[in-house]
Scaffold this active site. Sequence first.
Site, short mmCIF file in Angstrom:
data_model
loop_
_atom_site.label_atom_id
_atom_site.label_comp_id
_atom_site.label_asym_id
_atom_site.label_seq_id
_atom_site.Cartn_x
_atom_site.Cartn_y
_atom_site.Cartn_z
N HIS A 85 97.03 -29.09 -26.29
CA HIS A 85 95.62 -29.51 -26.40
C HIS A 85 95.30 -30.00 -27.82
O HIS A 85 94.20 -29.79 -28.33
CB HIS A 85 94.65 -28.38 -26.04
CG HIS A 85 94.77 -27.89 -24.63
ND1 HIS A 85 93.97 -28.33 -23.61
CD2 HIS A 85 95.61 -26.99 -24.06
CE1 HIS A 85 94.30 -27.72 -22.47
NE2 HIS A 85 95.30 -26.89 -22.72
N ASN A 117 90.20 -25.80 -17.62
CA ASN A 117 90.79 -27.14 -17.47
C ASN A 117 90.01 -27.92 -16.42
O ASN A 117 89.14 -27.37 -15.75
CB ASN A 117 92.25 -27.03 -17.00
CG ASN A 117 93.21 -26.68 -18.14
OD1 ASN A 117 92.91 -26.89 -19.31
ND2 ASN A 117 94.35 -26.13 -17.79
N HIS A 137 89.20 -18.74 -27.36
CA HIS A 137 90.05 -17.61 -26.97
C HIS A 137 89.49 -17.01 -25.68
O HIS A 137 88.35 -16.53 -25.67
CB HIS A 137 90.03 -16.58 -28.10
CG HIS A 137 90.76 -15.31 -27.79
ND1 HIS A 137 91.82 -15.25 -26.92
CD2 HIS A 137 90.56 -14.04 -28.23
CE1 HIS A 137 92.25 -14.00 -26.86
NE2 HIS A 137 91.50 -13.25 -27.62
N TYR A 165 96.11 -16.79 -27.89
CA TYR A 165 95.14 -17.65 -28.57
C TYR A 165 94.87 -17.24 -30.02
O TYR A 165 94.85 -18.09 -30.91
CB TYR A 165 93.84 -17.75 -27.75
CG TYR A 165 94.02 -18.63 -26.53
CD1 TYR A 165 94.81 -18.20 -25.46
CD2 TYR A 165 93.49 -19.90 -26.45
CE1 TYR A 165 95.02 -19.01 -24.34
CE2 TYR A 165 93.70 -20.72 -25.35
CZ TYR A 165 94.47 -20.26 -24.29
OH TYR A 165 94.69 -21.06 -23.20
FE1 HDD Z 1 95.84 -22.54 -22.99
C1 HDD Z 1 94.83 -24.02 -25.84
C2 HDD Z 1 93.24 -23.99 -21.28
C3 HDD Z 1 97.15 -21.37 -20.01
C4 HDD Z 1 98.10 -20.75 -24.68
N1 HDD Z 1 94.34 -23.78 -23.46
C5 HDD Z 1 94.08 -24.28 -24.70
C6 HDD Z 1 92.93 -25.13 -24.66
C7 HDD Z 1 92.48 -25.12 -23.37
C8 HDD Z 1 93.38 -24.26 -22.62
C9 HDD Z 1 91.30 -25.87 -22.81
C10 HDD Z 1 92.36 -25.91 -25.83
C11 HDD Z 1 91.19 -25.20 -26.45
C12 HDD Z 1 90.59 -26.05 -27.54
O1 HDD Z 1 89.99 -27.08 -27.20
O2 HDD Z 1 90.77 -25.70 -28.70
N2 HDD Z 1 95.34 -22.72 -21.04
C13 HDD Z 1 94.18 -23.26 -20.56
C14 HDD Z 1 94.06 -22.96 -19.15
C15 HDD Z 1 95.17 -22.24 -18.79
C16 HDD Z 1 95.96 -22.07 -19.98
C17 HDD Z 1 92.90 -23.37 -18.27
C18 HDD Z 1 95.53 -21.67 -17.46
C19 HDD Z 1 94.70 -21.09 -16.68
N3 HDD Z 1 97.36 -21.33 -22.45
C20 HDD Z 1 97.72 -20.93 -21.18
C21 HDD Z 1 98.77 -19.95 -21.24
C22 HDD Z 1 99.03 -19.75 -22.57
C23 HDD Z 1 98.15 -20.62 -23.30
C24 HDD Z 1 99.42 -19.28 -20.05
C25 HDD Z 1 100.00 -18.81 -23.21
C26 HDD Z 1 100.24 -17.61 -22.80
N4 HDD Z 1 96.43 -22.48 -24.92
C27 HDD Z 1 97.35 -21.63 -25.39
C28 HDD Z 1 97.48 -21.68 -26.89
C29 HDD Z 1 96.40 -22.73 -27.27
C30 HDD Z 1 95.85 -23.14 -25.93
C31 HDD Z 1 98.90 -21.92 -27.36
C32 HDD Z 1 96.85 -23.89 -28.16
C33 HDD Z 1 95.73 -24.13 -29.13
C34 HDD Z 1 94.86 -22.99 -28.97
O3 HDD Z 1 95.35 -22.16 -28.00
O4 HDD Z 1 93.83 -22.79 -29.57
O5 HDD Z 1 97.19 -20.44 -27.42
#
Ligand code: HDD
Length: 734
Positions: free
Chosen positions: A87, A160, A351, A374
Amino acid sequence: MENTGKPQPNNASTGEKVDENSKKRQLEQFQEEPKDQYMTTDQGVRISHTDDSLKAGFRGPTLMEDFHFREKMTHLDHESIPERVVHARGSGAHGYFQVYEPQTHLTKAQFLQDPSVKTPVFVRFSTVVGSRGSADTVRDVRGFATKFYTQEGNYDLVGNNMPVFFIQDSIKFPDLVHAIKPMPDNEMPQASAAHDTFWDFASLMPETAHMLMWVLSDRAVPRSFRMMEGFGVHTFRLVNAEGKGTFVKFHWKPLLGVHSLVWDEAQKLAGKDPDWLRRDLWEAIEMGDYVEFELGIQAIPEEDEHSFAFDILDATKLIPEELVPVKRIGKMTLNRNPDNFFAETEQVAFHPGNVVPGIDFTNDPLLQGRLFSYVDTQINRFSSANFTEVPINRPVVPVHNQHGAGFMRQTISKGKVNYFPNSLGGGYPKMASEQEGGYVHYTEKVEGHKVRERSKSFKDYFSQATLFWNSMSAGEKKRIVQALHFELGKVDSKEVRMRMVNEILNNINHELATMVAEGIGVEAPSGAIVSKVKDAAGSIKDKVAHSLSPGKTVEDSPSLSIDRNNKSNAIKSRKVAVLVDNGFAFKEVMSIKQALKAQGAQATIVSMFKGKLKSADGEELEVDKSHITTGSIMYDAVFVPGGKESIEKLKKQGDALHFINEAFKHGKPIGAINEGVDLLLASSISQLVTVASDDQQGKPLTAKGIVTLRNTGDFTAFNEVFLKAIAQHRHIVE
Ligand code: HDD
């Protein structure tokens, strides 16, 4: 809170009631604007010269003592922070949320009680795979993350634009991300899943089947962030003041309806305007077309947890709206663009673990893993746990705790006491009882053996992928097959393509697998998978197919289809290109402009060059865009007014003819009046243009989205029919 113009620590208890502008007022205290001000160093010393470094002699070496040069360079050298691992590319907007009716029966969350309260929000929409500078219109999931600055602290709904996810357990997230991101050796392709590693992974992981269908559908190429649904994905839990829990799925429903690009258009936009979605959001807000989403919930009583034919804790499953209707409980309005991209959109940190009393988690293993990831990733981005003190991340209510230190700590905590319990600090900060708003976790009973195993109830991988396929319109099905031809067509490994067809697609639908096989050079599977094996160890060879347990489900779910259920015929904020050259018919341009404006849509004057044009009667008109800087892909419809001279010129312009042909290819309505019809007749769509015979004078004629009017100066009827065609959005000729 009075705006003193100076940063205020957020630990001063203000007692202020949260309203629509609480966050705005808080942010204003951190803003600076240089109007009438001198440039200074970071230390506040005024600068007299910033164009030459300090040197020993005119041609001499630069001197170390040039503190202004050193400071300026150091700041540039440190300007970037790590982009989000997923993202990375996003666009943000401020706004507020208002609940329609108290939700007291379901939750004690304060922001869901009082319809007169406007809770400030910040939303960040994003793509998932591409880097910060990648294109907006790639085939991808879109992130839809909302931070509610509530009177009880921040609540983040990090969702999402698709209601399910690729995997069931977070431990597979690193594998998924590695597989879908560009390849590790050559970092190709950028922002796209069309490559061997992703499809290799997908073909070996049947749990991805349902999400794959969403990603291959029109949902993955939204026309606008303003025209896509949002989903919390997981089943969460609401808890009321009596401590009663209710399972809940969150939905965002766009008031403009759900609309998508077509693939050819999306690919071209990625080149012509990589900022397409970002620009659309920004411009809509600047023009006062505020962005509106209704918050919907599906509430499931705890007693019904096991009444479905799938496990509601499995994030690869949705609860069909036909089974549990979505109740719209409030509305979010995005009405303000950020002032500074980095400070707000880049530094905002979401988060899923940020909850307020009345909202709680469930045991969904995907959600549980997210609760770790997060904050961990924010610490990588910010190098400090103090990212919560960055203005955009601060709650609008007081924060008091004993964390107190670490990189870039802003708040100056007074006194000697930074532990609990204490008597020297009077026992403060104190604990809050539940009645005083203290967060109390839901007292769910949990017991079991420690196991590294997937629940048997999660092993139905295909039933909802099949439901999705079955629920699509004929056009949507066709586009899914085309998307697979593109995506798998780019996969070099024949083995992977075969596995996708035989092990995944054929388990979803035999006809789908056969049509896909045809376009990607592999043999079609000989027959449908008929064995609906009841359970297995989860390996692909077991061919676990459809529903494992009896329970509520549906065979058809129109709510999954954009074509069948989710469009809106509002034309508000739609863009119409008006193709003209010197000698155009002025009245015809004015008439369509007014008709569009009355419904909130806009006309853009497009011509060969920028500058002023003269109409047949000598009126002047300013060109908004030249063909060099725009294209049909940037509009929702095209209008060609008459004017003999103008049309004769346009007929000789390849760009104008291409504009018409391409707009038609993408199913966009095309309107033409009087001589304007001749331009359509000179283009490749001439066969489809219906031309009025003499006895049809003055009547607009329409077929396949092409609306024409000849031999008349009465445009009212034409405008009505043309605007109706725009309201239908696409007229794809299958
Ligand atoms: Fe995630 C970012 C949505 C599964 C780990 N995720 C992130 C963002 C969104 C989502 C919208 C961007 C937020 C922003 O605009 O800063 N993610 C989801 C949805 C998921 C999902 C709807 C499933 C239901 N994500 C998911 C899993 C993991 C992560 C299973 C790890 C265990 N997601 C992350 C992250 C991020 C992230 C690596 C990258 C940047 C951030 O968190 O801030 O932690």
